[in-house]
Scaffold this motif. Structure first.
Motif, PDB file in Angstrom:
ATOM      1  N   ASP A   1      -8.424 -68.544  -2.762  1.00  0.00           N
ATOM      2  CA  ASP A   1      -8.232 -68.021  -2.894  1.00  0.00           C
ATOM      3  C   ASP A   1      -9.254 -67.710  -4.423  1.00  0.00           C
ATOM      4  O   ASP A   1      -9.252 -68.813  -5.275  1.00  0.00           O
ATOM      5  CB  ASP A   1      -6.881 -68.233  -4.551  1.00  0.00           C
TER       6      ASP A   1
ATOM      7  N   TRP B   1      -5.337 -52.741  -2.574  1.00  0.00           N
ATOM      8  CA  TRP B   1      -3.838 -53.841  -3.438  1.00  0.00           C
ATOM      9  C   TRP B   1      -4.386 -54.457  -4.461  1.00  0.00           C
ATOM     10  O   TRP B   1      -3.883 -54.876  -4.982  1.00  0.00           O
ATOM     11  CB  TRP B   1      -3.258 -54.864  -2.455  1.00  0.00           C
TER      12      TRP B   1
ATOM     13  N   ALA C   1      -7.910 -55.800  -4.501  1.00  0.00           N
ATOM     14  CA  ALA C   1      -7.866 -57.055  -4.619  1.00  0.00           C
ATOM     15  C   ALA C   1      -9.849 -57.030  -3.424  1.00  0.00           C
ATOM     16  O   ALA C   1     -10.086 -55.977  -3.318  1.00  0.00           O
ATOM     17  CB  ALA C   1      -7.557 -57.759  -4.027  1.00  0.00           C
TER      18      ALA C   1
ATOM     19  N   ASN D   1     -10.777 -63.839  -1.132  1.00  0.00           N
ATOM     20  CA  ASN D   1      -9.315 -62.849  -1.857  1.00  0.00           C
ATOM     21  C   ASN D   1     -10.264 -63.493  -3.061  1.00  0.00           C
ATOM     22  O   ASN D   1      -9.868 -64.396  -3.460  1.00  0.00           O
ATOM     23  CB  ASN D   1      -8.067 -62.983  -0.970  1.00  0.00           C
ATOM     24  N   TYR D   2     -10.236 -62.041  -3.677  1.00  0.00           N
ATOM     25  CA  TYR D   2     -10.504 -61.612  -4.986  1.00  0.00           C
ATOM     26  C   TYR D   2      -9.203 -61.730  -6.045  1.00  0.00           C
ATOM     27  O   TYR D   2      -9.728 -59.791  -5.679  1.00  0.00           O
ATOM     28  CB  TYR D   2     -11.835 -61.907  -5.793  1.00  0.00           C
ATOM     29  N   ASP D   3      -8.457 -61.111  -7.043  1.00  0.00           N
ATOM     30  CA  ASP D   3      -7.695 -60.586  -7.014  1.00  0.00           C
ATOM     31  C   ASP D   3      -8.484 -59.797  -7.872  1.00  0.00           C
ATOM     32  O   ASP D   3      -8.870 -60.392  -9.064  1.00  0.00           O
ATOM     33  CB  ASP D   3      -5.763 -61.301  -7.450  1.00  0.00           C
TER      34      ASP D   3
ATOM     35  N   LYS E   1      -8.321 -58.142 -12.155  1.00  0.00           N
ATOM     36  CA  LYS E   1      -7.935 -59.018 -13.275  1.00  0.00           C
ATOM     37  C   LYS E   1      -7.903 -57.027 -13.734  1.00  0.00           C
ATOM     38  O   LYS E   1      -8.881 -56.282 -13.547  1.00  0.00           O
ATOM     39  CB  LYS E   1      -8.754 -59.160 -14.644  1.00  0.00           C
TER      40      LYS E   1
END
Length: 143
Positions: free
Chosen positions: A88, A117, A119, A135-137, A139
């Motif tokens: 993450d 989704w 990311a 993975n990087y969600d 912002k």
């Protein structure tokens, strides 16, 4: 940076994750996503109910993620390929750096890219045969 196990199953991901929750507790982070929900893909009927992604957060430091293989997409479940290390990333740029560095000399499954989704995500097998997901969600307001 946080590192979590990512498990692959051959059609039993939801059952397994609900079992783990019954023993370890925790809450699912969002709904369990199914392959049949992927926009613009003609998924065979028998694979639509397979899990594309599930994430069970046990506590602030521990979560287990999982998916089923998709034969339609060329995935083959073989004992030994059912576990990934998932990072993450703290930023999109750091995720890209991890991806490029760790995948060098390995076999890329999915390029590090923006996903539907929300990311940036990529997966690969490193030059030692270890499977990874980065993975990087995104912002709010990020592209």
């Amino acid at each position: 940076m946080k590192i979590f196990p990512y498990l692959n199953f051959d059609g039993q991901a939801e059952e397994a994750m609900r079992f783990y929750q019954s023993i370890l507790g925790g809450e699912f982070e969002g709904p369990i996503g199914l392959f049949g929900e992927i926009p613009g893909m003609d998924i065979p009927e028998e694979e639509k109910g397979r899990v594309m992604h599930a994430s069970l957060r046990i506590n602030d430091s521990v979560k287990i993620m999982a998916s089923d293989t998709s034969p339609f997409m060329g995935h083959v479940w073989i004992k030994g390929n059912h576990n990934y290390i998932s990072i993450d990333a703290p930023s999109k740029e750091e995720g890209e750096r991890y991806f490029k560095g760790l995948s060098a000399g390995g076999k890329v499954e999915m390029e590090y890219q923006k996903t539907f989704w929300g990311a940036y995500f990529g997966s690969f097998e490193d030059k030692f045969g270890i499977s990874w997901m980065i993975n990087y969600d995104l912002k709010s307001g990020e592209e």
